[in-house]
Write a protein that holds these residues in place. Structure first.
Motif, PDB file in Angstrom:
ATOM      1  N   ALA A  95       0.900  -1.141   0.132  1.00  0.00           N
ATOM      2  CA  ALA A  95      -0.127   0.018  -0.130  1.00  0.00           C
ATOM      3  C   ALA A  95       0.869   1.122   0.128  1.00  0.00           C
ATOM      4  O   ALA A  95       2.073   1.133   0.414  1.00  0.00           O
ATOM      5  CB  ALA A  95      -0.800   0.074   1.270  1.00  0.00           C
ATOM      6  N   TRP A  96       0.457   2.148  -0.632  1.00  0.00           N
ATOM      7  CA  TRP A  96       0.996   3.525  -0.763  1.00  0.00           C
ATOM      8  C   TRP A  96       1.497   3.958   0.939  1.00  0.00           C
ATOM      9  O   TRP A  96       2.401   4.725   0.990  1.00  0.00           O
ATOM     10  CB  TRP A  96       0.255   4.446  -1.396  1.00  0.00           C
ATOM     11  CG  TRP A  96       0.771   6.069  -1.416  1.00  0.00           C
ATOM     12  CD1 TRP A  96       1.821   6.293  -1.611  1.00  0.00           C
ATOM     13  CD2 TRP A  96      -0.095   7.005  -1.174  1.00  0.00           C
ATOM     14  NE1 TRP A  96       2.005   7.764  -1.764  1.00  0.00           N
ATOM     15  CE2 TRP A  96       0.612   8.286  -1.460  1.00  0.00           C
ATOM     16  CE3 TRP A  96      -1.485   7.525  -0.828  1.00  0.00           C
ATOM     17  CZ2 TRP A  96       0.235   9.627  -1.084  1.00  0.00           C
ATOM     18  CZ3 TRP A  96      -1.961   8.741  -0.795  1.00  0.00           C
ATOM     19  CH2 TRP A  96      -1.010   9.820  -1.010  1.00  0.00           C
ATOM     20  N   GLN A  97       0.502   4.135   1.744  1.00  0.00           N
ATOM     21  CA  GLN A  97       0.648   4.426   2.983  1.00  0.00           C
ATOM     22  C   GLN A  97       1.668   3.504   4.066  1.00  0.00           C
ATOM     23  O   GLN A  97       1.973   3.883   5.043  1.00  0.00           O
ATOM     24  CB  GLN A  97      -0.632   4.456   3.744  1.00  0.00           C
ATOM     25  CG  GLN A  97      -1.539   5.452   3.206  1.00  0.00           C
ATOM     26  CD  GLN A  97      -2.315   4.875   2.201  1.00  0.00           C
ATOM     27  OE1 GLN A  97      -2.141   3.856   1.794  1.00  0.00           O
ATOM     28  NE2 GLN A  97      -3.530   5.575   1.633  1.00  0.00           N
ATOM     29  N   SER A  98       2.417   2.471   3.517  1.00  0.00           N
ATOM     30  CA  SER A  98       3.184   1.541   4.163  1.00  0.00           C
ATOM     31  C   SER A  98       4.456   1.326   3.470  1.00  0.00           C
ATOM     32  O   SER A  98       4.322   0.647   2.297  1.00  0.00           O
ATOM     33  CB  SER A  98       2.379   0.463   4.850  1.00  0.00           C
ATOM     34  OG  SER A  98       3.213  -0.496   5.245  1.00  0.00           O
ATOM     35  N   ALA A  99       5.400   1.165   4.128  1.00  0.00           N
ATOM     36  CA  ALA A  99       6.864   0.683   3.532  1.00  0.00           C
ATOM     37  C   ALA A  99       6.796  -0.843   3.378  1.00  0.00           C
ATOM     38  O   ALA A  99       7.786  -1.458   2.996  1.00  0.00           O
ATOM     39  CB  ALA A  99       8.158   1.334   4.275  1.00  0.00           C
TER      40      ALA A  99
END
Length: 197
Positions: A68-72
């Motif tokens: 997801a964009w929000q997590s590395a």
């Protein structure tokens, strides 16, 4: 949880058994639900001696990460495939092991007079059919018993037979579980996992 050497297990005794895969019809193979008594389950035949390396049981999961964009790091994993594999090297030259290894059945050869010649023939087809089997692996350590049951399986790989003067011939087989009513198989034991030893 404290270390407990009494929870370490070996497999000095065991057996590998085969039957035709269940068809769901009356009189077909019934999968065992008990731990057994050191003998083949009802309807199963014993492969006999297995090489001293024993039996290898390998459950595997292949997963795909969901990023997801929000997590590395992945936020979820999705199961891509699952497998359950049994590998063993059989030592006995008998009807069961040779037919499974070569993927064909022995037939008696008759002479021109129609009488049995005492010779048996196993024809290797250029377009072999695949045989579905049911497999049971038993192992025990003193009074602790385990039984692994695979309802539907197929030979997925065969090793080469080495014919030598000083070492016996062996049949190396890899058998993969197939879907059987949503199951790859199950394991039974009297080893109480939640009980302190």
């Amino acid at each position: 949880m404290a270390n407990n050497a009494k929870r370490i297990r070996f497999a000095p005794k065991g057996g590998l058994y085969m039957a035709p895969a269940p068809t769901g019809e009356t009189g077909g193979t019934a999968l065992p639900t008990d731990l057994g008594d050191g003998k083949p389950p009802t309807g199963y035949a014993d492969f006999g001696y297995v090489d001293e390396g024993g039996v290898t049981i390998t459950p595997q999961l292949e997963v795909d990460p969901v990023n997801a964009w929000q997590s590395a790091v992945p936020v979820l994993y999705n199961v891509k495939s699952a497998s359950f594999q049994i590998k063993a090297t059989l030592m006995e030259f008998n009807k069961l092991t040779t037919e499974l290894f070569f993927g064909a059945s022995w037939v008696a050869v008759t002479g021109s007079d129609g009488k049995d010649t005492g010779i048996y023939r196993l024809d290797l087809s250029s377009t072999p059919s695949l045989t579905e089997i049911s497999l049971v692996v038993d192992w025990s350590d003193k009074d602790i018993k385990y039984r692994c049951v695979i309802g539907r399986a197929q030979v997925s790989d065969r090793g080469a037979i080495q014919l030598q003067r000083a070492e016996n011939g062996k049949f190396e087989l890899t058998i993969d579980a197939m879907d059987h009513a949503g199951s790859l198989g199950y394991v039974l034991t009297n080893d109480v996992m939640g009980k302190a030893a």
